[in-house]
Design an enzyme around this catalytic site. Structure first.
Site, mmCIF file in Angstrom:
data_model
loop_
_atom_site.group_PDB
_atom_site.id
_atom_site.type_symbol
_atom_site.label_atom_id
_atom_site.label_comp_id
_atom_site.label_asym_id
_atom_site.label_seq_id
_atom_site.Cartn_x
_atom_site.Cartn_y
_atom_site.Cartn_z
ATOM 1 N N VAL A 453 -2.807 49.665 103.816
ATOM 2 C CA VAL A 453 -3.719 50.238 102.817
ATOM 3 C C VAL A 453 -2.971 50.704 101.565
ATOM 4 C CG1 VAL A 453 -5.363 50.907 104.585
ATOM 5 C CG2 VAL A 453 -3.599 52.517 103.912
ATOM 6 N N GLU A 454 -3.756 50.982 100.513
ATOM 7 C CA GLU A 454 -3.247 51.416 99.196
ATOM 8 C C GLU A 454 -2.167 50.470 98.681
ATOM 9 O OE1 GLU A 454 -2.213 55.488 98.709
ATOM 10 O OE2 GLU A 454 -4.201 56.220 99.235
ATOM 11 N N GLY A 455 -2.416 49.178 98.814
ATOM 12 C CA GLY A 455 -1.467 48.164 98.377
ATOM 13 C C GLY A 455 -0.670 47.665 99.565
#
Length: 766
Positions: A453-455
């Site tokens: 997540v988040e990249g």
């Protein structure tokens, strides 16, 4: 001959020394080449590149790091209120959590939800004027780290409202009316937020989201109202199934030009109550064994007025830039804190287990195959937690270092994955049998979520760290790009000359022909490693210039090469973090060997990445290898003795072990059956039983009579301590088993199908 030489020198002096001549003969040709080699950059890429600010990583890109700036990056001590919250509220919350029970029930208990809302866990970043706690980045990171060392589910639930989402977007971009309406309700937990960005067709390429909102004019309650008709389908939305306030990213379009401008307005962010008509929310994903709320949501032709856009009409089309700015800060706190917590948990629990679990008459921690990887966990943790403090100091000063945040998100979550893998190897059969006695399985099963997540980490390493860093952190490249796009020959010429002097200086420092930047005069004890950081900074900066100059726009496509250069920058940052940590913590003499090991390890990894870059470079670039790596891998790998000494230090209860795991949660209840509490008590008892253990090891294992006689000869207090320790060890090495009916599908996780399709639970149920 002298006349010829003089003429050549005069010509060169005229060409390079007279700006008007230089611009005609050299700079205009370089400018033409530069513009051709610039890779195409989309608007979403441009917003990402330009987001945030730069921090100490720019010093490393310069080739001449200013260690005075590094010395200034000392996070302010936590305030009394922050320390009290960490030591009381957060400690109490952790004591309420049982991750095994949570995973089996599929949710946090109602009393935990109530406690988190009542005590302000959802308002850590919201200023006090809006009812929040207004804590610093350092405090927020410490709180999340402590919770994450206890429960990934609870940590994730706290992270989302305090990271990329409605709260931070409102703080930075919301209208005053939006702030006063929503922030107090978010801080109190009256509103549960989520943010919906990812769609089935736009994951890592989130800038290409297909969810469309058309500008329309409709009668609402008898009033003609401008707004959007939005159709969307989102997934992987954390807190989505229980959210009451949905932050939504969509692409705004104005086909009828009702706003009087372009038809494609760009990505826009809006706030929508989940109770709004035609918003469908409540179903759940099952992210491995984690029980935090995560699920899809969608809407079909949902009407919202323009003033529901975060920031109002002025922020329509600016959503991507808003998200990238917020991500530049939030990505450096939440997931890195979870990564550090996982490393701390592994080191403290598995290291303790390794000294209590015996095989072949010895604690398994004394076997080199166990000790070395745990020593590596300790070294990485020392460096990364030290470097993380530098980032928090930047954040607390209002900076938003986007490249550093990407470095920490990638490397700290990857280190957590490697640490927990080491832990599982050491635990063996105990590690793979899940149940309440297993203190590592939940971390092992959920760490891939942090990786994703988040990249996604793959994209972060191969595209973002160096790709964004080469533009934002380089002293000249971004300014040269701006001058080239503006066709400003004079400005480009000025920057080009400075760039050439910069590259020449780094070449001289790389070859040892110029003086290296020195650490502050009062630093001592690790001077050779400070010099190694300075030398590597020059070699990295020179290599970055060579790569961009020789490869041009093709470097963007050579993702593995970009990843290797990003690794050099990242490991160099971590090495500086390890060295600076030793200074900040007062040069603890007990920590010196570990600080040296940590920095040496990071520098060696950086040199390995730099060497691999040239190994895989095209021939036209490989020819420059001797300039950037004149002595090859200049920092040797740590030797076996260093690894084993580090393991011995962290296996032993004491101040160093406590400093390494300073912010993790330790259950302390006397008589607790929690595995980590049992490990801590057994280790404490073992410190007074060293001579007893040594004597018992000299007695043959089958000679029970001699063994019993020796134990009977011990003083009563010592014998009781040994018996208590052995009873604890028996509990620690035990594994869980279940009755057949407990293993049926309806009792295992994921739970029954009804849970997977559940609608949003009523607020009263929390």
């Amino acid at each position: 001959m002298w006349i010829t030489a003089a003429v050549v020198i005069a010509v060169l002096a005229a060409v390079f020394g007279v700006s008007a001549v230089r611009r005609v003969c050299i700079t205009r040709h370089v400018l033409r080449w530069f513009r051709k080699t610039l890779p195409p950059i989309s608007e979403s890429e441009r917003a990402a590149i330009e987001s945030g600010t730069v921090g100490f990583e720019a010093q490393l890109f310069s080739g001449r790091p200013d260690y005075r700036r590094l010395n200034e990056l000392r996070a302010e001590p936590l305030s009394d209120e922050e320390r009290n919250f960490l030591g009381v509220e957060t400690e109490h919350l952790c004591a309420m959590l049982d991750e095994w029970r949570i995973s089996q029930q599929g949710d946090l208990p109602p009393e935990v939800w109530s406690f988190m809302k009542q005590r302000g866990f959802f308002g850590l970043i919201i200023p006090r004027q809006f009812g929040g706690l207004g804590f610093s980045a350092s405090a927020q990171a410490a709180i999340v780290t402590k919770i994450a060392s206890r429960s990934a589910t609870a940590a994730t639930t706290v992270m989302v409202p305090n990271s990329l989402g409605p709260g931070e977007l409102l703080l930075r971009y919301g209208t005053e009316e939006q702030k006063h309406r929503y922030l107090p309700r978010l801080a109190s937990g009256e509103e549960i937020p989520c943010f919906a960005l990812t769609s089935p067709w736009a994951g890592s390429d989130a800038g290409s989201i297909p969810d469309i909102g058309r500008v329309v004019r409709e009668l609402r309650d008898g009033v003609e109202t401008l707004g959007f008709r939005i159709t969307w389908s989102k997934r992987y939305i954390t807190l989505g199934p229980v959210a009451t306030l949905l932050g939504l990213a969509f692409r705004a379009a104005d086909p009828d030009r009702l706003l009087g401008g372009a038809t494609d307005l760009g990505i826009t962010c809006a706030l929508i109550p989940t109770s709004h008509p035609d918003v469908r929310i409540g179903r759940r994903h099952a992210p491995l064994t984690a029980a935090f709320m995560n699920g899809p949501n969608e809407g079909d032709e949902v009407f919202i007025p323009l003033d529901w856009v975060i920031g109002g009409r002025a922020q329509i089309g600016k959503g991507w830039a808003m998200l990238m700015e917020c991500l530049a800060a939030g990505r450096g706190i939440s997931l890195p804190s979870l990564g550090i917590a996982t490393q701390m948990l592994t080191l403290r629990s598995v290291g303790g287990y390794a000294m209590l679990r015996q095989q072949f008459g010895l604690p398994i921690g004394r076997f080199h195959g166990v000790a070395q990887p745990l020593g590596d966990v300790a070294a990485r943790l020392y460096a990364q937690d030290g470097a993380r403090r530098l980032l928090h100091a930047e954040l607390d000063r209002g900076e938003r270092p986007a490249v550093a945040s990407a470095i920490f998100k990638y490397h700290l979550t990857e280190a957590a994955r490697q640490a927990v893998n080491v832990g599982m190897d050491v635990l063996g059969g105990k590690g793979i049998c899940i149940g309440p006695r297993n203190f590592l399985a939940q971390a092992y099963q959920t760490i891939p979520i942090a990786i994703t997540v988040e990249g996604a980490n793959i994209m972060t390493r191969s595209l973002i760290i160096f790709g964004q860093g080469a533009v934002r952190c380089h002293p000249f490249v971004q300014h040269e790009m701006a001058a080239a796009q503006a066709d400003d020959l004079a400005e480009f010429d000025r920057l080009l000359m400075r760039h050439l002097r910069h590259a020449l200086g780094n070449l001289c420092r790389s070859l040892g022909l110029a003086r290296l930047p020195a650490a502050p005069a009062h630093y001592s004890g690790l001077d050779d490693l400070w010099r190694a950081c300075s030398r590597l900074s020059a070699r990295f900066a020179l290599t970055a210039d060579l790569a961009m100059g020789v490869l041009g726009s093709s470097l963007k496509r050579l993702e593995l090469q970009s990843a290797r250069l990003g690794d050099v920058l990242s490991h160099l940052y971590m090495a500086c973090g390890a060295l600076q940590r030793w200074e900040i913590e007062g040069r603890q003499i007990d920590d010196l060997d570990l600080a040296r090991l940590a920095a040496q390890r990071e520098l060696h990894e950086a040199y390995r990445a730099l060497s691999a870059f040239f190994d895989n470079a095209p021939l036209r670039l490989r020819a420059f290898r001797r300039l950037a790596l004149p002595t090859g891998v200049a920092v040797a790998a740590p030797d076996d003795e260093q690894w084993l000494d580090a393991a011995d230090q962290v296996f032993t209860p004491g101040a160093l072990r406590d400093r390494l795991t300073r912010t993790m949660y330790l259950p302390r209840a006397t008589g607790s059956r929690e595995p980590l509490a049992q490990i801590e008590r057994a280790l404490a008892l073992s410190t007074g039983l060293i001579e007893v253990d040594q004597a018992l090891r000299k007695i043959a294992r089958h000679d029970t009579a001699t063994r019993d006689a020796y134990l009977a000869s011990l003083p009563q207090q010592q014998r009781a301590a040994w018996q208590q320790r052995e009873h604890l060890v028996e509990q620690i090495i035990a594994v869980d088993d279940f009755a057949a009916e407990e293993m049926t599908p309806s009792r295992s996780r994921p739970a029954a199908a009804e849970r997977m399709t559940m609608q949003r639970a009523p607020m009263a149920a929390w």
